[in-house]
Scaffold this active site. Structure first.
Site, PDB file in Angstrom:
ATOM      1  N   SER A 197       0.788  -1.233   0.000  1.00  0.00           N
ATOM      2  CA  SER A 197       0.000   0.000   0.000  1.00  0.00           C
ATOM      3  C   SER A 197       0.815   1.275   0.000  1.00  0.00           C
ATOM      4  CB  SER A 197      -0.950  -0.012   1.191  1.00  0.00           C
ATOM      5  OG  SER A 197      -0.210  -0.066   2.383  1.00  0.00           O
ATOM      6  N   HIS A 225      -6.335  -3.955  -0.746  1.00  0.00           N
ATOM      7  CA  HIS A 225      -6.238  -2.801  -1.644  1.00  0.00           C
ATOM      8  C   HIS A 225      -6.558  -3.163  -3.086  1.00  0.00           C
ATOM      9  CE1 HIS A 225      -4.901   0.715   0.575  1.00  0.00           C
ATOM     10  NE2 HIS A 225      -4.187  -0.088   1.346  1.00  0.00           N
ATOM     11  N   LYS A 254     -12.713  -0.683   1.835  1.00  0.00           N
ATOM     12  CA  LYS A 254     -12.042   0.108   0.792  1.00  0.00           C
ATOM     13  C   LYS A 254     -12.936   0.142  -0.459  1.00  0.00           C
ATOM     14  CE  LYS A 254      -7.513  -0.243   2.859  1.00  0.00           C
ATOM     15  NZ  LYS A 254      -6.861  -1.359   3.544  1.00  0.00           N
TER      16      LYS A 254
HETATM   17  C1  LIG Z   1      -6.672  -1.767   4.969  1.00  0.00           C
HETATM   18  C2  LIG Z   1      -6.014  -3.052   5.132  1.00  0.00           C
HETATM   19  C3  LIG Z   1      -6.364  -3.935   6.162  1.00  0.00           C
HETATM   20  C4  LIG Z   1      -7.345  -3.561   7.233  1.00  0.00           C
HETATM   21  O1  LIG Z   1      -8.648  -3.535   6.752  1.00  0.00           O
HETATM   22  P1  LIG Z   1      -9.831  -3.315   7.801  1.00  0.00           P
HETATM   23  O2  LIG Z   1     -10.985  -4.051   7.218  1.00  0.00           O
HETATM   24  O3  LIG Z   1     -10.058  -1.835   7.854  1.00  0.00           O
HETATM   25  O4  LIG Z   1      -9.393  -3.872   9.100  1.00  0.00           O
HETATM   26  C5  LIG Z   1      -5.751  -5.169   6.210  1.00  0.00           C
HETATM   27  N1  LIG Z   1      -4.827  -5.526   5.301  1.00  0.00           N
HETATM   28  C6  LIG Z   1      -4.451  -4.703   4.314  1.00  0.00           C
HETATM   29  C7  LIG Z   1      -3.437  -5.155   3.327  1.00  0.00           C
HETATM   30  C8  LIG Z   1      -5.026  -3.440   4.199  1.00  0.00           C
HETATM   31  O5  LIG Z   1      -4.634  -2.623   3.223  1.00  0.00           O
END
Ligand SMILES: *Cc1c(COP(=O)(O)O)cnc(C)c1O
Length: 410
Positions: A197, A225, A254
């Site tokens: 990310s 992502h 997301k």
């Molecule tokens: C955003 C993200 C998470 C966390 O996601 P949530 O559902 O908000 O807990 C976990 N792993 C990765 C790779 C992320 O980018």
């Protein structure tokens, strides 16, 4: 007794501030979108994970309201006691249909999906091979399990192979008594983010699968992502390779919604073991039905309705990158993912530039050490399908003006 500790905490807070790592929180006064209001100021938002622009969707809000109407506000229980509703079962079936997997389990977040995964399927004597740039939730999840940890250099397949070979060679050399004392054959698991990310770069999933086959390892991909963002059909970095991947975790926080919620999907035996033993499902409330209901709506309508936003997202990403490169900015990322790091290298420049852009009404975040390596500071621009060309032009012009003022551009 707190008086003894108060000073310690105050010192700690001061240290954070002095080191320049204090995080100022921007408080939004309305909905998440391309335009947001923070501190009474209207800003163009270029730092959310709102890839498809669904976070403030009326359609999703309606689906969530229908979830409330049918199932009420909450379940007041974990899944296995009395917290599983029809909407959870339907959502899990839909996740499996969407990704082409055998079975699925929902969690209240992807973070929980990850922290509940590793200790459930790995024990002492097993081994996990983890990319050094993996998300904090994978790192924490791995910390909770007793398997041996190998951390390989980011996307470095030679380093991964060397570590797989090392562990394999050690097990193959074990005598019969040692092997028998294990109870079962040791498990090997390779764990990676689908997209890293901070860089917007996709993992080498196919090569990872090849190595997994060669060394008899399982593969886990966290596609938070990438789900709804990458692939010809929006199935993520795992699209086309799903038969070779054993477990995928991802988020509804997301592209696929924006509120929250996570899941694991993959081999049915593994999913069943997670239902039986994963601590973040056994000891934590089920996903609120309103969110499950909205998530179900997104997946059911993805191909017919939301995939077109993904096309817009791709167009926007190309538009923004092309203009920024033309101006002379150095961009990170592989160009396929809407994460567009503007590489500024020096810590001070990245934070000053983010501040100057904020003053011009562009909301972006500077990322500095230790979130990214020293001397690799950047502003991470995140493109959304919700951005209009005009809004992107405004951002590009602001970058140009600030870039020239700060003598980054000629
Ligand atoms: C955003 C993200 C998470 C966390 O996601 P949530 O559902 O908000 O807990 C976990 N792993 C990765 C790779 C992320 O980018």
């Amino acid at each position: 007794m707190y008086t003894n500790y108060k000073q310690q905490f105050e010192n700690e807070l001061k240290e954070i501030k002095d080191s320049g790592m204090w995080k100022e929180v921007g408080v939004m006064e309305g909905k998440q979108g391309a335009e947001i209001s923070v501190g009474g100021k209207t800003l163009l938002n270029f730092c959310a994970n709102n890839y498809l622009g669904l976070a403030s969707s009326d359609e999703l809000a309606k689906a969530a309201k229908e979830g409330i109407d049918q199932y009420g506000f909450g379940e007041a229980s974990v899944r296995f006691i009395v917290g599983t509703s029809l909407v959870h079962k339907n959502l899990e079936t839909e996740i499996s249909n969407f990704f082409g997997t055998e079975d699925s389990i929902t969690y209240t977040s992807a973070f929980d999906a990850n922290t509940g995964l590793f200790e459930t399927i790995l024990k002492e004597g097993d081994a996990v091979f983890s990319d050094e740039l993996n998300h904090a939730s994978i790192i924490d999840g791995i910390r909770l399990c007793k398997a041996e940890r190998f951390r390989y250099k980011n996307s470095d397949m030679e380093d991964l192979e060397a570590k797989l070979l090392e562990f394999r060679a050690r097990i193959d050399a074990e005598d019969a008594t040692a092997a028998a004392s294990r109870g079962r054959k040791p498990r090997l698991l390779i764990a990676t983010d689908g997209v890293f990310s901070m860089d917007g770069i996709t993992a080498k999933i196919e090569q990872i699968c090849n190595l997994a086959e060669k060394y008899e390892a399982m593969v886990m991909v966290d596609d938070s992502h990438a789900s709804g963002v990458l692939g010809k059909r929006g199935r993520g970095s795992v699209e086309g390779l799903i038969d070779r991947i054993d477990i995928v975790t991802s988020t509804f926080g997301k592209a696929l919604g924006g509120a929250g919620g996570g899941f694991a999907t993959g081999r049915k035996e593994i999913i069943q073991v997670l239902h039986q033993r994963s601590r973040t499902t056994l000891f934590s409330n089920s996903l609120p039905p309103m969110i499950a209901s909205a998530a179900l709506y997104v997946l059911k309508n993805y191909d017919s309705k939301f995939d077109q936003y993904r096309q817009k997202l791709i167009d926007n990403t190309v538009y923004f990158r092309t203009a920024m490169e033309k101006l002379g900015f150095t961009l990170g990322g592989d160009g396929k993912h809407p994460i567009t790091p503007v590489m500024l290298m020096e810590e001070k420049i990245a934070s000053e530039m983010a501040k100057a852009l904020f003053e011009k009404g562009i909301y972006v975040r500077g990322f500095t050490y230790p979130v990214v390596p020293k001397g690799k500071a950047r502003i991470r621009v995140q493109i959304s399908a919700a951005h209009t060309n005009e809004q992107m032009d405004t951002a590009i012009n602001a970058f140009e003006e600030v870039g020239k003022n700060m003598l980054i551009l000629n």
